[in-house]
Design an enzyme around this catalytic site. Sequence first.
Site, PDB file in Angstrom:
ATOM      1  CG  ASP A   9      -8.043   0.465   3.703  1.00 49.24           C
ATOM      2  OD1 ASP A   9      -8.837  -0.406   3.303  1.00 49.24           O
ATOM      3  OD2 ASP A   9      -6.805   0.327   3.666  1.00 49.24           O
ATOM      4  CE  LYS A  60      -3.992  -2.026   2.372  1.00 49.69           C
ATOM      5  NZ  LYS A  60      -4.959  -1.868   3.446  1.00 49.69           N
TER       6      LYS A  60
HETATM    7  N1  LIG Z   1     -10.891  -4.780   8.106  1.00 49.24           N
HETATM    8  C1  LIG Z   1     -10.183  -4.284   7.111  1.00 49.24           C
HETATM    9  O1  LIG Z   1     -10.699  -4.015   6.027  1.00 49.24           O
HETATM   10  C2  LIG Z   1      -8.720  -3.993   7.327  1.00 49.24           C
HETATM   11  C3  LIG Z   1      -8.074  -3.079   6.480  1.00 49.24           C
HETATM   12  C4  LIG Z   1      -6.706  -2.837   6.690  1.00 49.24           C
HETATM   13  C5  LIG Z   1      -6.036  -3.507   7.721  1.00 49.24           C
HETATM   14  N2  LIG Z   1      -6.718  -4.381   8.509  1.00 49.24           N
HETATM   15  C6  LIG Z   1      -6.033  -5.082   9.598  1.00 49.24           C
HETATM   16  O2  LIG Z   1      -5.422  -4.138  10.452  1.00 49.24           O
HETATM   17  C7  LIG Z   1      -4.247  -4.673  11.028  1.00 49.24           C
HETATM   18  C8  LIG Z   1      -3.092  -3.698  10.909  1.00 49.24           C
HETATM   19  O3  LIG Z   1      -2.781  -3.506   9.551  1.00 49.24           O
HETATM   20  P1  LIG Z   1      -1.717  -2.376   9.115  1.00 49.24           P
HETATM   21  O4  LIG Z   1      -1.746  -2.330   7.639  1.00 49.24           O
HETATM   22  O5  LIG Z   1      -1.916  -1.116   9.887  1.00 49.24           O
HETATM   23  O6  LIG Z   1      -0.345  -3.041   9.600  1.00 49.24           O
HETATM   24  P2  LIG Z   1       1.004  -2.280   9.976  1.00 49.24           P
HETATM   25  O7  LIG Z   1       1.158  -1.008   9.240  1.00 49.24           O
HETATM   26  O8  LIG Z   1       2.062  -3.307   9.866  1.00 49.24           O
HETATM   27  O9  LIG Z   1       0.828  -1.893  11.555  1.00 49.24           O
HETATM   28  C9  LIG Z   1       0.764  -2.897  12.526  1.00 49.24           C
HETATM   29  C10 LIG Z   1       0.396  -2.287  13.882  1.00 49.24           C
HETATM   30  O10 LIG Z   1       0.210  -3.363  14.806  1.00 49.24           O
HETATM   31  C11 LIG Z   1       1.119  -3.192  15.921  1.00 49.24           C
HETATM   32  N3  LIG Z   1       1.547  -4.502  16.354  1.00 49.24           N
HETATM   33  C12 LIG Z   1       1.964  -5.536  15.594  1.00 49.24           C
HETATM   34  N4  LIG Z   1       2.265  -6.609  16.353  1.00 49.24           N
HETATM   35  C13 LIG Z   1       2.030  -6.248  17.650  1.00 49.24           C
HETATM   36  C14 LIG Z   1       2.160  -6.903  18.896  1.00 49.24           C
HETATM   37  N5  LIG Z   1       2.574  -8.167  18.984  1.00 49.24           N
HETATM   38  N6  LIG Z   1       1.823  -6.234  20.016  1.00 49.24           N
HETATM   39  C15 LIG Z   1       1.373  -4.963  19.932  1.00 49.24           C
HETATM   40  N7  LIG Z   1       1.227  -4.271  18.796  1.00 49.24           N
HETATM   41  C16 LIG Z   1       1.566  -4.908  17.648  1.00 49.24           C
HETATM   42  C17 LIG Z   1       2.250  -2.363  15.364  1.00 49.24           C
HETATM   43  O11 LIG Z   1       2.911  -1.738  16.450  1.00 49.24           O
HETATM   44  P3  LIG Z   1       4.441  -1.217  16.289  1.00 49.24           P
HETATM   45  O12 LIG Z   1       4.334   0.124  15.633  1.00 49.24           O
HETATM   46  O13 LIG Z   1       4.941  -1.157  17.676  1.00 49.24           O
HETATM   47  O14 LIG Z   1       5.149  -2.238  15.443  1.00 49.24           O
HETATM   48  C18 LIG Z   1       1.470  -1.383  14.480  1.00 49.24           C
HETATM   49  O15 LIG Z   1       0.838  -0.387  15.248  1.00 49.24           O
HETATM   50  C19 LIG Z   1      -4.001  -6.014  10.301  1.00 49.24           C
HETATM   51  O16 LIG Z   1      -4.457  -7.044  11.145  1.00 49.24           O
HETATM   52  C20 LIG Z   1      -4.867  -5.917   9.075  1.00 49.24           C
HETATM   53  O17 LIG Z   1      -5.327  -7.201   8.658  1.00 49.24           O
HETATM   54  C21 LIG Z   1      -8.047  -4.632   8.350  1.00 49.24           C
END
Ligand SMILES: NC(=O)c1ccc[n+]([C@@H]2O[C@H](COP(=O)([O-])OP(=O)(O)OC[C@H]3O[C@@H](n4cnc5c(N)ncnc54)[C@H](OP(=O)(O)O)[C@@H]3O)[C@@H](O)[C@H]2O)c1
Length: 293
Positions: free
Chosen positions: A118, A81
Amino acid sequence: MNHTNITERFIFSDGESRLLGVFGDPISHSLSPKIHNLSLAKLDLNYHYLPFHVKPHELSTAINGFKALGGVGFNATVPHKVPLVPLMDNLDAAALKIGAVNTVAIDENGKFNGYNTDAYGFITALKEKYNEALSQKNILVLGAGGACRAALLALLDEGADKIFLANRTVTKAKELSYDFNQHYPKATITPIPLNFSSLELSNIDLIVNTTSLGLHGEDNFPLAIEQLPSHALVYDIVYSANQDTPLQKLANSQGLTFIDGLGMLIHQAARAFQIWTGEEMPVDLVKSHIFGK
Ligand SMILES: NC(=O)c1ccc[n+]([C@@H]2O[C@H](COP(=O)([O-])OP(=O)(O)OC[C@H]3O[C@@H](n4cnc5c(N)ncnc54)[C@H](OP(=O)(O)O)[C@@H]3O)[C@@H](O)[C@H]2O)c1
């Protein structure tokens, strides 16, 4: 062409069939092909939507190859993205503010037009269950990644003005707060660590999880949920079609209203579908047919 059955539609592909897809790494888990192909079949639109496993170093080659093959639009998921942004000829306002593209439309001049749907998906799913104004509500948002940027934009555009932003890496929450405070000076966005102790949870009206916690079937979610007031709404954008997320289990245990991430997934897809085809996605059919809801 009038083949509303999906299998039949692929058999009867012809020179008029248009190509859509989704690029990700990994990609096999993506529900987007089901959502879009069902909708295309229902509306009898002559497009096919395919999943493409694209490695990060192949992204530029992949999008140009897709265009050369006559592709008209695609979605992007993790990890593409953000890297797509500089590859676009045009960006919509949401993609610009969020700094990420999840939908691309290739126009008749071969230009890549990048969108982010999104934030629309996030707020549409929230409003389906929550009709109250967001102004003056105490909102706790967990996370500071790409999805969090979309959620923050949507909440702030909808009038939210008191947001606590909790992230494991607190510097990222600070950077994000600073960034959004520039665009929304009337809102107060307060960065805090994920293992916060300073925050009084009994004042929180809405909690949104945008971290990937729960995505891999973890059992624990680090939140003292019993401290939330009984009117609090819990929104977890992590989704699992088959089982409750850890946060969902916590919310259920306290009898709190809960929204899962499937609504966001469907509504972001619906907006992309509309951009490509000009038609409304049959959202209720998708909900019932694919998700049994
Ligand atoms: N429903 C939907 O349509 C939709 C759309 C988009 C995304 N999502 C979901 O949203 C989630 C995040 O996506 P993203 O694109 O934002 O990912 P991303 O940019 O990689 O961000 C991940 C986030 O999760 C935190 N994190 C990861 N592992 C962790 C852990 N073990 N303990 C605490 N915090 C943790 C990270 O914290 P740090 O900064 O400390 O690493 C960061 O804030 C995913 O599960 C994705 O599937 C859903």
